[in-house]
Design a protein around this motif. Structure first.
Motif, PDB file in Angstrom:
ATOM      1  N   LYS A 125     -46.145 -92.421 -20.894  1.00 32.10           N
ATOM      2  CA  LYS A 125     -44.918 -92.550 -20.116  1.00 32.10           C
ATOM      3  C   LYS A 125     -43.824 -93.319 -20.842  1.00 32.10           C
ATOM      4  O   LYS A 125     -42.794 -93.623 -20.267  1.00 32.10           O
ATOM      5  N   SER A 131     -40.456 -93.139 -14.846  1.00 32.67           N
ATOM      6  CA  SER A 131     -41.827 -92.706 -14.584  1.00 32.67           C
ATOM      7  C   SER A 131     -42.806 -93.833 -14.903  1.00 32.67           C
ATOM      8  O   SER A 131     -43.759 -94.082 -14.158  1.00 32.67           O
ATOM      9  N   TYR A 132     -42.591 -94.513 -16.022  1.00 34.06           N
ATOM     10  CA  TYR A 132     -43.429 -95.639 -16.423  1.00 34.06           C
ATOM     11  C   TYR A 132     -43.406 -96.711 -15.331  1.00 34.06           C
ATOM     12  O   TYR A 132     -44.459 -97.174 -14.882  1.00 34.06           O
ATOM     13  N   TYR A 135     -45.072 -95.601 -12.043  1.00 31.41           N
ATOM     14  CA  TYR A 135     -46.528 -95.564 -12.206  1.00 31.41           C
ATOM     15  C   TYR A 135     -47.121 -96.966 -12.202  1.00 31.41           C
ATOM     16  O   TYR A 135     -48.055 -97.268 -11.456  1.00 31.41           O
TER      17      TYR A 135
END
Length: 147
Positions: A125, A131-132, A135
């Motif tokens: 990611k 997104s990182y 998550y």
């Protein structure tokens, strides 16, 4: 195809100097200080020389905890650290986690003891900050809910 390229990239980065040298081999995770209050540690382990991806893993992790968990950081329920496994003063913590190369680990301290888990998914990611962070914040929320 993209996943294969990412795996090849990560392996290439490790072979280009991101891998640390743990002369004693992988150590077992041992009980932490059971007297400590329950909390979660998010630790970015790195060496003296960091590639771009290694730096991003640490920077995004720090940004995630500072953005989504300021109250938990203030209360001590969540701790974030960058730890250089090449430094003698970081050897004990590095051994406790079993970290041997640039990595992100989540340690959980409860009344039952200490457990540590390396999160390898963050490497997939690093090209997408949102997104990182999404998550990792979900992972941390799950760990905090288990305290």
């Amino acid at each position: 195809m993209n996943r294969l390229l990412i795996v090849i990239l990560v392996l290439t980065l490790f072979s280009a100097g991101c891998v640390g040298n743990n002369a004693e081999g992988t150590t077992k995770v041992v009980d932490g200080n059971l007297q400590e209050s329950p909390h979660i540690e998010v630790i970015h382990f790195h060496g003296n020389n960091q590639c771009y991806s290694c730096q991003v893993v640490g920077a995004y992790a720090e940004e995630t905890v500072n953005t989504y968990f300021p109250d938990e950081l203030d209360s001590g329920n969540l701790v974030f650290r960058h730890v250089n496994f090449d430094l003698p003063e970081d050897k004990e913590l590095t051994q406790r986690y079993g970290a041997a190369y640039s990595s992100l680990w989540i340690g959980t301290y409860t009344e039952k003891g200490f457990s540590a888990e390396q999160d390898t998914n963050v490497w997939y990611k690093v090209e997408d900050r949102n997104s990182y962070m999404s998550y990792l914040s979900e992972v941390i929320n799950e760990k905090l809910a288990g305290l």
